[in-house]
Scaffold this motif. Structure first.
Motif, PDB file in Angstrom:
ATOM      1  N   LYS A  11       0.821  -1.213   0.000  1.00  0.00           N
ATOM      2  CA  LYS A  11       0.000   0.000   0.000  1.00  0.00           C
ATOM      3  C   LYS A  11       0.854   1.262   0.000  1.00  0.00           C
ATOM      4  O   LYS A  11       0.601   2.189  -0.784  1.00  0.00           O
ATOM      5  N   HIS A  12       1.846   1.320   0.872  1.00  0.00           N
ATOM      6  CA  HIS A  12       2.602   2.567   1.061  1.00  0.00           C
ATOM      7  C   HIS A  12       3.860   2.661   0.207  1.00  0.00           C
ATOM      8  O   HIS A  12       4.266   3.764  -0.177  1.00  0.00           O
ATOM      9  N   TRP A  13       4.497   1.509  -0.084  1.00  0.00           N
ATOM     10  CA  TRP A  13       5.770   1.557  -0.809  1.00  0.00           C
ATOM     11  C   TRP A  13       5.706   0.856  -2.155  1.00  0.00           C
ATOM     12  O   TRP A  13       6.704   0.807  -2.869  1.00  0.00           O
ATOM     13  N   LEU A  14       4.547   0.299  -2.497  1.00  0.00           N
ATOM     14  CA  LEU A  14       4.339  -0.382  -3.784  1.00  0.00           C
ATOM     15  C   LEU A  14       5.368  -1.478  -4.018  1.00  0.00           C
ATOM     16  O   LEU A  14       5.870  -1.663  -5.136  1.00  0.00           O
ATOM     17  N   LEU A  15       5.682  -2.226  -2.964  1.00  0.00           N
ATOM     18  CA  LEU A  15       6.674  -3.282  -3.062  1.00  0.00           C
ATOM     19  C   LEU A  15       6.033  -4.597  -3.483  1.00  0.00           C
ATOM     20  O   LEU A  15       4.865  -4.865  -3.172  1.00  0.00           O
ATOM     21  N   SER A  16       6.796  -5.427  -4.155  1.00  0.00           N
ATOM     22  CA  SER A  16       6.316  -6.718  -4.642  1.00  0.00           C
ATOM     23  C   SER A  16       7.037  -7.846  -3.921  1.00  0.00           C
ATOM     24  O   SER A  16       7.997  -7.625  -3.164  1.00  0.00           O
ATOM     25  N   ASP A  17       6.588  -9.081  -4.160  1.00  0.00           N
ATOM     26  CA  ASP A  17       7.268 -10.247  -3.589  1.00  0.00           C
ATOM     27  C   ASP A  17       8.731 -10.298  -4.031  1.00  0.00           C
ATOM     28  O   ASP A  17       9.612 -10.682  -3.255  1.00  0.00           O
ATOM     29  N   ALA A  18       8.977  -9.902  -5.284  1.00  0.00           N
ATOM     30  CA  ALA A  18      10.353  -9.906  -5.787  1.00  0.00           C
ATOM     31  C   ALA A  18      11.220  -8.922  -4.995  1.00  0.00           C
ATOM     32  O   ALA A  18      12.392  -9.206  -4.699  1.00  0.00           O
ATOM     33  N   GLY A  56      12.161   4.287   7.576  1.00  0.00           N
ATOM     34  CA  GLY A  56      13.311   5.025   8.074  1.00  0.00           C
ATOM     35  C   GLY A  56      13.900   5.953   7.034  1.00  0.00           C
ATOM     36  O   GLY A  56      14.431   7.022   7.365  1.00  0.00           O
ATOM     37  N   ASP A  57      13.788   5.573   5.757  1.00  0.00           N
ATOM     38  CA  ASP A  57      14.365   6.387   4.676  1.00  0.00           C
ATOM     39  C   ASP A  57      13.361   7.384   4.097  1.00  0.00           C
ATOM     40  O   ASP A  57      13.708   8.531   3.794  1.00  0.00           O
ATOM     41  N   LEU A  58      12.094   6.963   3.948  1.00  0.00           N
ATOM     42  CA  LEU A  58      11.112   7.772   3.222  1.00  0.00           C
ATOM     43  C   LEU A  58       9.873   8.090   4.050  1.00  0.00           C
ATOM     44  O   LEU A  58       8.867   8.548   3.503  1.00  0.00           O
ATOM     45  N   GLY A  59       9.942   7.865   5.354  1.00  0.00           N
ATOM     46  CA  GLY A  59       8.755   8.022   6.194  1.00  0.00           C
ATOM     47  C   GLY A  59       8.102   9.385   6.124  1.00  0.00           C
ATOM     48  O   GLY A  59       6.880   9.503   6.184  1.00  0.00           O
ATOM     49  N   ARG A  60       8.885  10.452   5.963  1.00  0.00           N
ATOM     50  CA  ARG A  60       8.296  11.794   5.926  1.00  0.00           C
ATOM     51  C   ARG A  60       7.431  12.008   4.678  1.00  0.00           C
ATOM     52  O   ARG A  60       6.627  12.934   4.617  1.00  0.00           O
ATOM     53  N   TYR A  61       7.592  11.150   3.691  1.00  0.00           N
ATOM     54  CA  TYR A  61       6.853  11.304   2.428  1.00  0.00           C
ATOM     55  C   TYR A  61       5.730  10.281   2.271  1.00  0.00           C
ATOM     56  O   TYR A  61       5.213  10.111   1.168  1.00  0.00           O
ATOM     57  N   ILE A  62       5.359   9.598   3.348  1.00  0.00           N
ATOM     58  CA  ILE A  62       4.470   8.442   3.206  1.00  0.00           C
ATOM     59  C   ILE A  62       3.122   8.813   2.590  1.00  0.00           C
ATOM     60  O   ILE A  62       2.504   7.999   1.904  1.00  0.00           O
ATOM     61  N   GLN A  63       2.655  10.055   2.766  1.00  0.00           N
ATOM     62  CA  GLN A  63       1.373  10.436   2.171  1.00  0.00           C
ATOM     63  C   GLN A  63       1.488  10.715   0.680  1.00  0.00           C
ATOM     64  O   GLN A  63       0.493  10.693  -0.040  1.00  0.00           O
ATOM     65  N   TYR A  64       2.706  10.983   0.199  1.00  0.00           N
ATOM     66  CA  TYR A  64       2.910  11.304  -1.216  1.00  0.00           C
ATOM     67  C   TYR A  64       3.518  10.150  -2.009  1.00  0.00           C
ATOM     68  O   TYR A  64       3.285  10.024  -3.213  1.00  0.00           O
ATOM     69  N   TYR A  65       4.320   9.343  -1.338  1.00  0.00           N
ATOM     70  CA  TYR A  65       5.151   8.373  -2.056  1.00  0.00           C
ATOM     71  C   TYR A  65       4.349   7.433  -2.953  1.00  0.00           C
ATOM     72  O   TYR A  65       4.701   7.270  -4.146  1.00  0.00           O
ATOM     73  N   PRO A  66       3.282   6.767  -2.477  1.00  0.00           N
ATOM     74  CA  PRO A  66       2.604   5.809  -3.368  1.00  0.00           C
ATOM     75  C   PRO A  66       2.002   6.478  -4.602  1.00  0.00           C
ATOM     76  O   PRO A  66       2.001   5.895  -5.688  1.00  0.00           O
ATOM     77  N   ARG A  91      10.128  17.050  -2.912  1.00  0.00           N
ATOM     78  CA  ARG A  91      11.254  16.243  -2.425  1.00  0.00           C
ATOM     79  C   ARG A  91      11.007  14.758  -2.684  1.00  0.00           C
ATOM     80  O   ARG A  91      11.908  14.025  -3.102  1.00  0.00           O
ATOM     81  N   CYS A  92       9.783  14.311  -2.431  1.00  0.00           N
ATOM     82  CA  CYS A  92       9.452  12.903  -2.619  1.00  0.00           C
ATOM     83  C   CYS A  92       9.659  12.477  -4.067  1.00  0.00           C
ATOM     84  O   CYS A  92      10.263  11.433  -4.349  1.00  0.00           O
ATOM     85  N   SER A  93       9.174  13.274  -5.003  1.00  0.00           N
ATOM     86  CA  SER A  93       9.340  12.953  -6.417  1.00  0.00           C
ATOM     87  C   SER A  93      10.806  12.911  -6.797  1.00  0.00           C
ATOM     88  O   SER A  93      11.250  12.046  -7.563  1.00  0.00           O
ATOM     89  N   TYR A  94      11.597  13.828  -6.241  1.00  0.00           N
ATOM     90  CA  TYR A  94      13.015  13.880  -6.584  1.00  0.00           C
ATOM     91  C   TYR A  94      13.832  12.811  -5.866  1.00  0.00           C
ATOM     92  O   TYR A  94      14.956  12.529  -6.276  1.00  0.00           O
ATOM     93  N   ARG A  95      13.268  12.205  -4.837  1.00  0.00           N
ATOM     94  CA  ARG A  95      13.887  11.010  -4.277  1.00  0.00           C
ATOM     95  C   ARG A  95      13.738   9.832  -5.248  1.00  0.00           C
ATOM     96  O   ARG A  95      14.570   8.929  -5.277  1.00  0.00           O
ATOM     97  N   ILE A  96      12.667   9.844  -6.030  1.00  0.00           N
ATOM     98  CA  ILE A  96      12.422   8.767  -7.002  1.00  0.00           C
ATOM     99  C   ILE A  96      13.228   8.995  -8.272  1.00  0.00           C
ATOM    100  O   ILE A  96      13.946   8.109  -8.739  1.00  0.00           O
ATOM    101  N   HIS A  97      13.111  10.176  -8.856  1.00  0.00           N
ATOM    102  CA  HIS A  97      13.913  10.558 -10.024  1.00  0.00           C
ATOM    103  C   HIS A  97      14.288  12.027  -9.890  1.00  0.00           C
ATOM    104  O   HIS A  97      13.418  12.890  -9.712  1.00  0.00           O
ATOM    105  N   ASN A  98      15.568  12.296  -9.997  1.00  0.00           N
ATOM    106  CA  ASN A  98      16.074  13.656  -9.889  1.00  0.00           C
ATOM    107  C   ASN A  98      15.995  14.354 -11.253  1.00  0.00           C
ATOM    108  O   ASN A  98      17.000  14.714 -11.861  1.00  0.00           O
TER     109      ASN A  98
END
Length: 460
Positions: A58-65, A83-93, A142-149
């Motif tokens: 839900k929050h990090w869009l992680l898969s079994d892989a 711990g790394d992205l917690g401040r962005y949890i409302q934006y990250y997904p 900031r959240c978007s730029y953590r994904i792609h700068n």
């Protein structure tokens, strides 16, 4: 007299695990952590892997892989990401999904753009940028730029292109370091960070990092110098988004849903209204439009639009209905009620021949002195088999509306002293200037008196 026997005390340790886990599955991650402090039993159950798998998805869009690659449990994986992205949890997904959708789409349609994307910036790098410019960056940015700068400074730009006969624009999504180098401190653009840049026109979209000079915090806009003001700091603004999240996700939605067409491996920011389609016999005409801020101004009122028209003959049509376009007719109605009619031979110097399955597309442009207007009309064709057989094909009505714009505070204050009332003091969407010094300026602020007698040339 009968007495009811007292029920035995219900102990948490004696409850079966399955119903407890079912109840815990409805909790968010914060409440799940709180439950772990209630008792040893709940502490054990709250670390149940399937609970944290759901939260990781839900929050990090992680898969079994992703989990297998990490080599840790879902619970530990959630803790690592938090711990790394917690401040962005409302934006990250939302932003992670938008980036993934965009990349999946580009991989199929514009693969070379994928190679221009930069890896995400680190927290330390973003903190250093904030220290450099002396302003806080919004968390969604900031959240978007953590994904792609952003992307490398290449053509075509990720944020859309536009091409006319003698004009080309392609906007690059700037990386945060380049954006910081263009951070504005000059009067009229104070505390504004560039989001995009076009090599050919010098055009940039900016984000306001503070509510100053008529701008709202974190909104994005195209600056538009007031050509009638003696003060060079008087800059009007075409608003493109209320925050980075809205600005970016709206753009991605328009790309991946096909709202913006892909032409010559580039994203063109034409907007197609699904209702702008008309069929006459075997010929269908559809229209998409785009506003060009770099060729427009609020003062003086000069709004530049381009439109792209697609003419298609049905593949099931009989060969006998093949025809050729002779002329065009336009009826143009502006938002102040003026009507103008224009007609001429061909379309942009061409006289296309239409046969079954044939598609002809062309782009043209027009300018107006009002911020919205619509056009409609028809083409005149003749049959190839019989030149005497002439007929008309309808062009659907299509609207051209410039983005909301705002005047600088300097002009707003000057205007309020010159007018006892303005037509836009109370508009339908609730935006108004109530004179209480909110420093927001006028949204859609057009001085109607300045439009009287104004005229802009057309290229239709």
């Amino acid at each position: 007299m009968l007495t009811m026997a007292s029920s035995p005390e219900l102990r948490m340790d004696e409850l079966p695990s399955d119903p407890l886990l079912h109840v815990l599955s409805y909790l968010g991650f914060r409440d799940l952590v709180r439950c772990s402090y209630v008792s040893r039993r709940l502490n054990d159950l709250s670390k149940h892997n399937p609970l944290w798998k759901s939260l990781c998805c839900k929050h990090w869009l992680l898969s079994d892989a992703d989990r297998l690659q990490s080599g840790v449990s879902w619970y530990c994986l959630f803790r690592q990401y938090y711990g790394d992205l917690g401040r962005y949890i409302q934006y990250y997904p939302v932003l992670k999904r938008a980036w993934q959708q965009l990349k999946d789409f580009l991989q199929q349609r514009c693969p070379r753009m994928i190679a221009s994307l930069k890896d995400g910036a680190s927290e330390v790098e973003l903190n250093d940028i904030e220290a450099q410019i002396g302003c806080r960056l919004p968390d969604d940015y900031r959240c978007s730029y953590r994904i792609h700068n952003g992307q490398k400074l290449v053509i075509p730009g990720l944020m859309g292109s536009m091409s006319l006969s003698n004009h080309y624009r392609s906007e690059v999504l700037l990386d945060v370091e380049t954006a910081a180098g263009g951070f504005q401190q000059r009067k009229g653009m104070r505390r504004c960070l560039p989001l995009t840049f076009c090599f050919h026109t010098g055009l940039s979209q900016y984000m306001a990092l503070e509510p100053a000079e008529g701008r709202r915090m974190f909104e994005s806009f195209y600056p538009c110098p007031d050509q009638t003001a003696q003060d060079p700091s008087a800059i009007d603004m075409f608003i493109t988004g209320s925050c980075f999240l809205e600005w970016f996700t709206t753009y991605v939605h328009n790309v991946v849903t096909g709202e913006y067409p892909i032409i010559r491996d580039q994203i063109f920011r034409y907007v197609h209204d699904k209702g702008c389609v008309a069929t006459t016999g075997d010929i269908t005409v559809s229209v998409s439009t785009s506003f060009l801020p770099e060729l427009s101004s609020v003062h003086p009122p000069h709004f530049f639009f381009t439109y792209r028209i697609r003419i298609e003959m049905s593949s099931s049509a009989s060969p006998e209905v093949a025809c050729q376009l002779d002329s065009r007719y336009w009826k143009i109605t502006t938002s102040d009620g003026n009507v103008e009619e224009v007609q001429g031979p061909g379309v942009v110097g061409e006289f296309p021949v239409m046969t079954p399955g044939k598609v002809h597309e062309y782009a043209s442009c027009t300018t107006f002195s009002t911020p919205s207007e619509y056009m409609e009309g028809h083409y005149t064709f003749h049959r190839l088999a019989n030149k005497e057989e002439v007929f008309q094909v309808a062009i659907p009505r299509f609207h051209m509306v410039c983005p909301p714009f705002r005047e600088p505070v300097t002009r707003t204050k000057a205007s309020s002293s010159s007018y006892s009332a303005r037509f836009d003091d109370h508009d339908d969407d609730g935006e108004y200037c109530d004179g209480d010094g909110d420093d927001f300026g006028d949204l859609r602020g057009i001085n109607m008196a300045a439009l009287e007698g104004a005229w802009c040339p057309r290229h239709i």
